[in-house]
Design a protein around this motif. Structure first.
Motif, PDB file in Angstrom:
ATOM      1  N   GLU A   1      45.165  48.404  42.258  1.00 52.71           N
ATOM      2  CA  GLU A   1      45.317  46.956  42.461  1.00 52.71           C
ATOM      3  C   GLU A   1      43.981  46.226  42.470  1.00 52.71           C
ATOM      4  OE1 GLU A   1      47.493  46.712  46.086  1.00 52.71           O
ATOM      5  OE2 GLU A   1      49.442  47.118  45.133  1.00 52.71           O
ATOM      6  N   GLN A   2      42.930  46.873  42.944  1.00 52.46           N
ATOM      7  CA  GLN A   2      41.632  46.234  43.036  1.00 52.46           C
ATOM      8  C   GLN A   2      40.827  46.487  41.767  1.00 52.46           C
ATOM      9  OE1 GLN A   2      39.814  47.640  46.652  1.00 52.46           O
ATOM     10  NE2 GLN A   2      41.521  46.957  47.924  1.00 52.46           N
ATOM     11  N   THR A   3      40.090  45.484  41.335  1.00 54.14           N
ATOM     12  CA  THR A   3      39.334  45.589  40.078  1.00 54.14           C
ATOM     13  C   THR A   3      37.877  45.206  40.291  1.00 54.14           C
ATOM     14  OG1 THR A   3      39.909  43.307  39.457  1.00 54.14           O
ATOM     15  CG2 THR A   3      41.378  45.065  38.699  1.00 54.14           C
ATOM     16  N   ASP A   4      37.049  45.630  39.337  1.00 56.22           N
ATOM     17  CA  ASP A   4      35.630  45.271  39.398  1.00 56.22           C
ATOM     18  C   ASP A   4      35.411  43.914  38.750  1.00 56.22           C
ATOM     19  OD1 ASP A   4      35.702  45.665  36.640  1.00 56.22           O
ATOM     20  OD2 ASP A   4      34.776  47.652  36.738  1.00 56.22           O
ATOM     21  N   SER A   5      34.154  43.523  38.587  1.00 53.78           N
ATOM     22  CA  SER A   5      33.824  42.198  38.056  1.00 53.78           C
ATOM     23  C   SER A   5      34.295  42.007  36.625  1.00 53.78           C
ATOM     24  CB  SER A   5      32.313  41.961  38.142  1.00 53.78           C
ATOM     25  OG  SER A   5      31.605  42.960  37.417  1.00 53.78           O
TER      26      SER A   5
ATOM     27  N   PRO B   1      40.313  48.388  36.767  1.00 51.15           N
ATOM     28  CA  PRO B   1      40.742  48.945  38.051  1.00 51.15           C
ATOM     29  C   PRO B   1      39.716  49.945  38.587  1.00 51.15           C
ATOM     30  CG  PRO B   1      42.502  49.076  36.406  1.00 51.15           C
ATOM     31  CD  PRO B   1      41.254  48.697  35.676  1.00 51.15           C
ATOM     32  N   PHE B   2      39.537  49.937  39.913  1.00 51.99           N
ATOM     33  CA  PHE B   2      38.643  50.911  40.529  1.00 51.99           C
ATOM     34  C   PHE B   2      39.143  52.338  40.310  1.00 51.99           C
ATOM     35  CE2 PHE B   2      37.257  47.336  43.450  1.00 51.99           C
ATOM     36  CZ  PHE B   2      35.990  47.241  42.902  1.00 51.99           C
TER      37      PHE B   2
ATOM     38  N   ASN C   1      45.496  51.205  46.247  1.00 50.22           N
ATOM     39  CA  ASN C   1      44.438  50.193  46.289  1.00 50.22           C
ATOM     40  C   ASN C   1      43.508  50.286  45.090  1.00 50.22           C
ATOM     41  OD1 ASN C   1      45.420  49.172  48.667  1.00 50.22           O
ATOM     42  ND2 ASN C   1      43.996  50.324  49.977  1.00 50.22           N
ATOM     43  N   SER C   2      43.237  51.491  44.617  1.00 52.84           N
ATOM     44  CA  SER C   2      42.313  51.649  43.489  1.00 52.84           C
ATOM     45  C   SER C   2      42.897  51.091  42.197  1.00 52.84           C
ATOM     46  CB  SER C   2      41.935  53.118  43.304  1.00 52.84           C
ATOM     47  OG  SER C   2      43.026  53.869  42.799  1.00 52.84           O
TER      48      SER C   2
END
Length: 595
Positions: free
Chosen positions: A193-197, A201-202, A190-191
């Motif tokens: 695949e998910q990104t900040d603004s 990547p997280f 998940n870290s």
């Protein structure tokens, strides 16, 4: 008298006093309980000079003692011979064209949280993290192959086999792919695949030092049970670790490892001498004293020859600017970028006195980025340039470059500016602090004033990685091992450790006007060529050229290579010490006994 005292203390103040007493008592009980419990559990206590900045091995930019305990690679390295041995992978097969390596994993592997460790984790680690352009790291640098900087391909063949294929011959691929840490897909997917603004990547902030220990999942011999910042890291034996001895007993045998955070080598040595630590590097200045204490202190000092590390003085050669402001004062930048200036500095450094006074004779002059013990090392008798102590030669070089001296013997540049610069190193490292103090004494002999200031290690790292606003520093790089290509991220012009002329990392403020010299480009090219060459003798010739160029142009002015000295408590059995592996490279098979 007692009632008068009571009358002057309000009930609220008394409550504070009582609570304080209880807190102290509980704290004392907690500490005593920790010590009592520790005495019943096989453990060793070692020190670390600073808190970790991260528990993420991919984005980590500093030497971090804890990472080697909690992560592991496909292969391991024998600390005595440097030979590769099984790790998570039980075997490996190399194709005839030397471009394909197939690793076969051990059976029934598990992560420290009990989840299965599979080929999918290996593929995820490399394809989704290491080779991910949104996750810039020095780890990524070493996998860029050839002039194009292409990555090898990594693919799953079946449930136990994974293939690494290089786009062209690449001699270090086995060692780099084999020794890189493998990360858990189930914990980190998940870290990635998910990104900040901003689209990052997280993962870039994953596994920070504020991460709960239970969320830090590894495959190494230990897992983090507790982390108290500025105090200690407690590591417990990973019950799912894959190693077993010949009788089928699980390894490691030692249940617990405690890393005490001790931000001074003097304090660390004091704790070792008082019995608080089990393993300690011995600074040369304390060798004679500590040697006399071996029998009484129940420890042995091991000596492994010259250490596999470098210590150097370097100047910031970056001519660039950020937002119109030069990183370095242009006047000083002209000095630092003068080859005659750097060579004069090299001649003005009194290494024999450094060895005698700071290292107590337990060291040798250092002249190369490749360690003396390394088979790729180019000795001076085969053409490696060296700089013997010669202040007169230093002054001659400076005057030939347009510098001049005033009536007070102070060095001025051609425009009349007094030559004076700031020198930094990491506070707490007493040897580096002593080296800086000697440079402050040596360089006035050629008219140069040095303003020396030790600073915290994290502040120093921030200057190297982010702000880039430093003038000169004393630092060291170690741990590259016997594969010379391990230094490529230092010598590649865009490498993350190319500290003397650093390019900005992805996401950082751009640098305008950064210039790369011809000799930098040539060393960078030779490192690419060295990786492409499979014949070992030809590789030695190539890396010999890199060492000649490094010493000719002096981006790093190497100082002294100390002897590798390590003290280990005699209650630790099975120690096989070497400068390459250190005292506990075979931690999985060490045992502790009370003496």
């Amino acid at each position: 008298m007692i009632s008068a005292v009571w009358s002057r203390i309000s009930w609220r103040k008394m409550l504070v006093v009582l609570l304080s007493v209880v807190a102290i008592a509980l704290s004392s009980c907690s500490l005593n309980s920790f010590k009592t419990e520790a005495a019943q559990v096989p453990r060793i206590v070692v020190s670390s000079l600073s808190d970790p900045k991260t528990f993420n091995p991919i984005i980590n930019t500093e030497s971090s003692d804890v990472l080697a305990y909690i992560y592991e690679g496909l292969l391991s390295q024998n600390g005595l011979t440097g030979e590769l041995e099984p790790g998570i992978a039980e075997k490996w097969d190399i194709s005839d064209d030397q471009q394909s390596i197939i690793f076969t994993l051990q059976e029934d592997l598990k992560w420290s949280d009990g989840e299965p460790l599979t080929v999918d984790d290996v593929v995820f680690t490399y394809n989704s993290i290491v080779f991910n352009e949104k996750v810039p790291s020095s780890v990524q640098d070493i996998f860029r192959i050839g002039e194009t900087g292409a990555f090898p391909s990594v693919r799953k063949l079946d449930e136990r086999r994974v293939e690494f294929r290089s786009p062209e011959p690449f001699a270090p691929l086995l060692r780099f792919a084999g020794l890189g840490e493998i990360l858990p897909q189930h914990a980190l997917q998940n870290s990635i695949e998910q990104t900040d603004s901003e689209g990052n990547p997280f993962f870039l902030s994953a596994l920070g030092t504020d991460t709960p220990p239970a969320e830090i999942v590894g495959s190494g011999p230990y897992y983090i049970a507790n982390y108290a910042p500025t105090q200690r890291i407690v590591l417990e034996r990973n019950p799912y670790y894959w190693r077993k001895d010949a009788q089928g007993n699980p390894q490691p045998y030692i249940e617990r490892v405690v890393l005490e955070i001790v931000e001074s080598t003097d304090t660390s040595l004091m704790q070792f001498r008082s019995g608080g630590l089990d393993v300690e590097a011995i600074p040369p200045e304390y060798f004679a004293l500590t040697k006399r204490e071996e029998r009484r202190g129940n420890f042995t000092i091991y000596e492994g020859g010259p250490a596999l590390s470098t210590t150097f003085l370097t100047f910031n050669l970056n001519k660039g600017s950020r937002n119109g402001t030069p990183l370095i004062d242009p006047v000083k930048s002209r000095w630092f970028n003068s080859l005659e200036f750097r060579r004069a500095i090299a001649y003005a450094i009194d290494r024999p006195t450094m060895i005698n006074n700071i290292y107590q004779g337990l060291g040798v002059p250092q002249n190369s980025p490749i360690y003396i013990q390394n088979p790729y090392y180019l000795p001076p008798e085969q053409g490696l340039p060296t700089y013997e102590y010669d202040p007169a030669k230093a002054k001659e070089l400076l005057e030939s470059a347009g510098f001049k001296y005033n009536s007070a013997g102070q060095l001025l540049d051609a425009d009349g500016n007094r030559v004076r610069f700031n020198l930094i190193t990491n506070a707490g490292n007493k040897v580096r602090e002593a080296l800086g103090s000697q440079l402050k004494r040596d360089l006035p002999q050629i008219g140069i004033q040095v303003d020396f200031q030790p600073i915290s290690f994290n502040t120093l790292v921030d200057k190297l990685d982010n702000s880039l606003d430093w003038e000169a520093l004393i630092l060291g790089i170690g741990g590259a091992g016997i594969e010379p290509d391990g230094g490529r991220n230092t010598w590649s012009v865009d490498g993350r450790l190319h500290v003397f002329n650093q390019a900005p990392a992805q996401g950082q403020t751009p640098i305008e006007g950064r210039e790369v010299t011809d000799w930098e480009l040539e060393i960078s090219r030779l490192y690419v060529q060295g990786g492409q060459e499979l014949d070992d003798e030809k590789r030695k010739v190539i890396y010999g050229q890199t060492q000649r160029l490094a010493q000719e142009y002096l981006p790093f002015i190497y100082l002294v290579n100390p002897l590798s000295l390590m003290a280990v408590r005699d209650r630790i059995e099975g120690v096989k010490y070497s400068a390459l592996g250190g005292p506990i490279w075979n931690l999985y098979e060490l045992q502790v006994t009370e003496n």
